[in-house]
Scaffold this active site. Structure first.
Site, PDB file in Angstrom:
ATOM      1  CB  VAL A   1      -7.081  44.154  -3.815  1.00 44.40           C
ATOM      2  CG1 VAL A   1      -6.758  43.092  -4.860  1.00 44.40           C
ATOM      3  CG2 VAL A   1      -6.842  43.616  -2.405  1.00 44.40           C
ATOM      4  CB  CYS A   2      -7.176  45.201  -8.252  1.00 45.92           C
ATOM      5  SG  CYS A   2      -7.377  45.002 -10.031  1.00 45.92           S
ATOM      6  CB  SER A   3      -8.208  49.603 -10.291  1.00 43.21           C
ATOM      7  OG  SER A   3      -9.499  49.050 -10.165  1.00 43.21           O
TER       8      SER A   3
ATOM      9  CB  ALA B   1      -0.164  43.419  -7.911  1.00 44.31           C
TER      10      ALA B   1
END
Lengths: 247, 247
Positions: B103-105, B154
């Site tokens: 998830v995310c970075s 994202a």
């Protein structure tokens, strides 16, 4: 500008996302101090039994928070709603808050503290009936309900909407919009059964079974006992306040 | 049915919601064992500096999880992506997972472990450029990207969509729909700026400023150093693998 203190109730058996959704929205506020409060600081085992969160401050250290947030729980809502120390803290702190808020069945804990009497409020769909026994007016179809400074949100994931809404109220629309972008809160659920009005009979039966499966027989028993105590106390309080009002 | 082990990376400076969103979706799976893994079990301070989560198991104890989930961070993505112990665990565990997810970075950490080479992947919008340096093909507009068994989501809140999608893949649509209802995942964000395509120039500038404000000068320096190391290692690895391939 004074620092705004945000106190999130951290209690054994809590549902983590109820608290962490709004926390993640609120933590970007300028001049805000977040804390997780319970009887004493220390580790709190959430309702999965595997995720541990830290309570950072005691009730005693947190006499006058600006915001209170109370999340819900599957196995421990009623035992927390029967916890006199927690209720006393909520009652006292609520007198001076700017916002008193809840997510999911957290509103039942606010209800047990007498905070929802005569107020519009919401809850997880499974708790709406209990909500009315605390004198609240359940708003079944709303995601977030505002009645004065008391804001209650629907089940679990509604905490994200509550948190973002609060950022807008506290710091303005521009800040809330930037927060939404930071968190990329552009939800695209792969299914569409998140509300009772959208769920099939099978979805409802499955969900009820899942939630029952998430609570041990022992916790279910404890919840029943605590729930009965909370309800009785509530009824007796109302009777006593009526007789006290008579000439 | 064998128990499915779900290992969530718990590292200092992580963004809590990245992990807790999918955790809350996945924890209702039948026959699943969730754990939070790091070098050793113990408290992990997240990127707010006030929320503490518990790592429950060490890498060593978690040799072959069925699912890996790696969330992102504002102040510690690159320092984690430069952590050889974490990368070695990811590389080894990835060989036998059913799903390797981020998830995310968090996808940048998978990237640093070499897991995204030649793969379609996504990331928080702020990390898309870095993602391509790991040999991934950034899919900027997708909420969840699947490439074989590697699933990347994202920014931050996309973990809820990832988690729910995974429940559907693992346990079927009916279970996912019931999970969505349990969690009342019927999002109604009060604003609509959660995606770069919906955000104004001001929203973007504000969000960039907010994220910069969430990282201390010291952490920013450490991230720069770690990021440089990760990039260099990455380039050198590619050069070495090219020269090794020559006759």
């Amino acid at each position: 500008m004074a620092v705004m203190q945000i106190a999130i109730l951290a209690y054994p058996g809590m549902t983590a996302l109820d608290a962490i959704g709004p926390y993640e929205m609120l933590r970007g506020l300028p001049d805000a101090e977040l804390r997780f409060v319970w009887h004493e600081p220390g580790p709190i085992v959430t309702d999965s039994g595997v995720l541990v969160l830290g309570a950072t401050h005691s009730f005693e250290e947190t006499a006058a928070p600006d915001i209170i947030l109370v999340g819900g729980s599957i196995p421990a809502t009623m035992s927390t709603a029967a916890d006199e120390g927690a209720l006393n803290w909520l009652r006292r702190a609520h007198q001076t808050t700017t916002w008193t808020t809840s997510v999911c069945s957290g509103s039942l804990i606010l209800g047990a503290a007498g905070i929802l009497r005569g107020k519009d409020a919401t809850c997880h769909w499974a708790g709406q009936r209990v909500l009315s026994t605390f004198g609240a007016n359940p708003q079944r179809d709303k995601r977030i309900v505002r009645d004065g400074k008391v804001i209650t949100a629907a089940g679990v994931s509604a905490g994200l909407d509550l948190g973002l809404w609060l950022v807008g109220e506290i710091a303005g629309r521009a800040r809330a919009e930037a927060t939404q972008l930071c968190i990329e809160y552009d939800p695209r659920p792969p299914f569409d059964t998140g509300h009772m009005s959208k769920a099939s009979a099978r979805n409802k039966a499955d969900a009820a079974r899942m939630m029952t499966g998430m609570i041990s027989a022992r916790d279910a028993g404890a919840e029943l006992v605590a729930g009965s105590k909370v309800m009785w106390t509530n009824v007796i309080d109302r009777v006593r306040s009526r007789s006290a009002a008579k000439p």
